[in-house]
Design an enzyme around this catalytic site. Structure first.
Site: not given
Lengths: 326, 311
Positions: A148, A183, A210
């Protein structure tokens, strides 16, 4: 190959009950079998009840949840690329409060081993969501979605930077009351350094990897294929990268449990990840093509292990041979 | 998966997976129709449903979503499902070459089908390009139920017009349009709609085709006071409700836009609730003379497919 051989091309495997032990451990978390779902590829779980028994899946990693509901990005959100696809969804999700009320009870009722993927714009966002999960029954683990953008650091993605990753994992681990998986992204220039930083900061395990950031352009119109311009590449196209990262990180951190993820379609793919050092393997894009994948891979893995003389899946975890150590 | 296999939760309603034999293959202009033998899938299907078909074209990964163009659970004693393949893309090219006697791996039926009128209704079915395919199936279901069916089928030219002798037979009227005038009326389907609505007093429009056409029909329906049900096309990775790629901006009853999955909440939606501007089709809305908020939501009671009105 004819259409008749679709997905039947692989060797026929005898059904279930081969006596093989499929149980694995991710630190304190025990899974009945090593086949999990990848976050964002299984929605809330309920959609897949039409195809599989969610209670029989090793672990159901739900679509990333944020502090507030998110509507996500405009379309086009997806484009198929060679042996893969790019997506830019924008973390569309109902928000942690609605999920706790509407979706978790269903997962609990159906016996799912539920791993909650958590996302956010800031460290505080992540911590808020993790606090909401404290003391709630039916949550097996938390997976921190480090891919993110961190709005407090010019939008730099957490997973690209060991220090930012450590800060986030530390804050989450401090408030979490279940095991924490981090992750990570193969887009990091040194993913082993990020992995080491995350573990030092309190991650109980790692999910690798990811999606990989990519782009596709319509050559005729000259337009970017995705409304968001860039998107995450998934599917068999990224599998060799994922296997490489699992192997590198397992070599550097042999005691840290790893969930391998990236382009898993077949039992042979699962075996590759296990041999590279993963203790569990998550199916993502593969489940779009085959909604029964979690069940067929679980049964197929048992049959494969039995056929190759193994009595436990744990016998092959990290047993890859490289170079001259034949 | 072995040939003829049926898998999934066959004890309940909802989608299953079948490996079904292709029993007929027809070419119609640039389109290919594949007929597969599957009683189980046919029995579960309704007009507006779609299926996800596995393809093996080199380098492809994802299944291809295809509208069910016809389903007959009693046909030839086995039950059949018809699929129409368009001319674009490597997956379609592969499917178009699938030969009679080979097998297709199909998951379906998926999505929410066309809602049928709850009282006798005059239905206008509007299709563009190969999007017209499922409307023939819809007509076959509507007519025996006592509804009037008028059909408008359009395309850019005669070569891409999806002809259907069956549809012509079942519908009460058929109007074709081509943009170049090579067949039927010169123009677009929206040029033909006002006259048909005026002549036959259409109660509801069912539309299927490219999204720009659906936007135009929805705006026009709003102007004519006729509710419009559209079957949307959006890029879909899974078709199963889990990937969130096929989201459509839809206004809820409070007017707030929600991103709804066309695979689970659609593909059939109320055209008056779709936010076409957010789909990048503002130019179509403007060209149709639509306002900022067009199309206006249908007035309560006007939509014959609305179950709430009947109940």
């Amino acid at each position: 190959m004819s259409a008749a051989d679709l997905q039947g091309a692989r060797e026929e495997v005898p059904a279930v009950d081969s006596g093989v032990d499929l149980g694995v451990a991710l630190g304190a978390l025990r899974l009945e079998n090593p086949i999990a779902t990848a976050s964002g590829c299984f929605a809330s779980g309920r959609e897949m009840d039409r195809f599989v028994d969610v209670g029989s899946i090793g672990a159901v990693v739900v679509k990333s949840l944020t502090r507030l509901p998110r509507k996500g990005l405009p379309t086009p959100r997806m484009v198929e690329t060679p042996s893969g696809m790019l997506n830019a969804i924008g973390l569309q999700n109902p928000g942690i409060d609605a999920w706790l009320e509407d979706d978790l009870p269903w997962l609990v009722e159906h016996g799912a081993t539920t791993v909650v993927s958590v996302a956010g714009d800031t460290v505080e966002d992540f911590v808020h969501v993790v606090r909401r999960l404290r003391g709630i029954a039916g949550i097996a683990a938390i997976e921190v979605n480090l891919s993110c953008p961190n709005v407090e650091h010019r939008g730099l993605v957490f997973a690209l930077d060991p220090e930012a990753s450590a800060e986030l994992v530390r804050a989450v681990a401090r408030v979490a009351d279940v095991p924490v998986l981090a992750k990570l992204s193969a887009d990091a220039s040194d993913v082993v350094a990020v992995a080491a930083a995350a573990v030092k900061a309190g991650a109980d395990g790692l999910t690798l990897i990811n999606t990989i950031l990519g782009m596709a352009i319509d050559p005729v119109s000259g337009r970017a294929e995705l409304a968001n311009t860039y998107g995450g590449l998934s599917g068999p196209a990224i599998r060799p990268v994922a296997v490489r990262v699992v192997h590198q990180v397992h070599a550097a951190l042999p005691d840290v449990p790893i969930v391998g993820c990236g382009g898993v379609r077949s039992v042979e793919d699962v075996v590759q990840f296990l041999r590279a050092g993963a203790s569990a393997v998550a199916v993502g894009t593969g489940g779009f093509v085959d909604p029964f994948a979690t069940e067929t891979l679980r049964d197929g893995l048992a049959a494969w292990l039995s056929a190759h003389g193994f009595s436990s899946v744990r016998d092959i975890i990290g047993d890859v041979r490289t170079g001259h150590d034949a | 998966m072995k040939r003829g296999t049926v898998s999934g939760r066959t004890d309940r309603d909802g989608p299953i997976r079948v490996v079904a034999e292709v029993v007929t293959r027809r070419r119609t202009g640039p389109y290919t129709t594949l007929v597969i033998a599957t009683q189980e899938l046919a029995a579960r299907s309704s007009p507006g449903h779609f299926v996800e078909v596995a393809v093996e074209a080199p380098g492809t990964l994802l299944r291809r979503p295809l509208s069910i163009a016809r389903a007959d659970a009693a046909a030839s004693g086995v039950g059949i499902v018809e699929l129409v393949i368009g001319p674009d893309g490597p997956g379609s090219a592969w499917l178009a070459e699938v030969q009679t006697g080979s097998h297709l791996d199909v998951i379906g039926p998926l999505g929410k089908p066309f809602p049928l009128p709850q009282r006798p209704a005059r239905c206008l079915l509007v299709g563009g390009g190969y999007g017209a395919a499922p409307l023939h199936y819809l007509a076959e279901v509507l007519v025996p139920l006592g509804h009037r069916v008028d059909l408008i089928v359009g395309a850019s030219s005669e070569s891409t017009l999806l002809h259907s002798i069956e549809a012509k037979r079942v519908a009460h009227s058929l109007q074709t349009t081509t943009e170049d005038g090579s067949a039927g009326m010169r123009g677009r389907v929206t040029d033909a709609i006002p006259d048909v609505v005026a002549r036959h007093g259409s109660d509801v429009i069912y539309a299927c085709g490219p999204n720009a056409m659906l936007a135009a029909v929805s705006v026009l329906g709003g102007q004519l006071g006729v509710p419009v049900r559209v079957s949307l096309e959006e890029r879909m990775a899974c078709g199963l409700g889990v990937c969130f790629t096929c989201a459509i901006p839809v206004r809820d009853r409070d007017g707030e836009v929600q991103m709804r999955r066309s695979c689970i909440d659609g593909p059939v939606m109320d055209g008056s609730r779709v936010d076409w501007r957010l789909m990048g089709l503002g130019h179509v809305v403007d060209a149709m003379g639509g306002g900022a908020d067009d199309p206006d939501p249908t007035e309560a009671g006007a939509d014959p497919t609305d179950r709430a009105v009947v109940a």
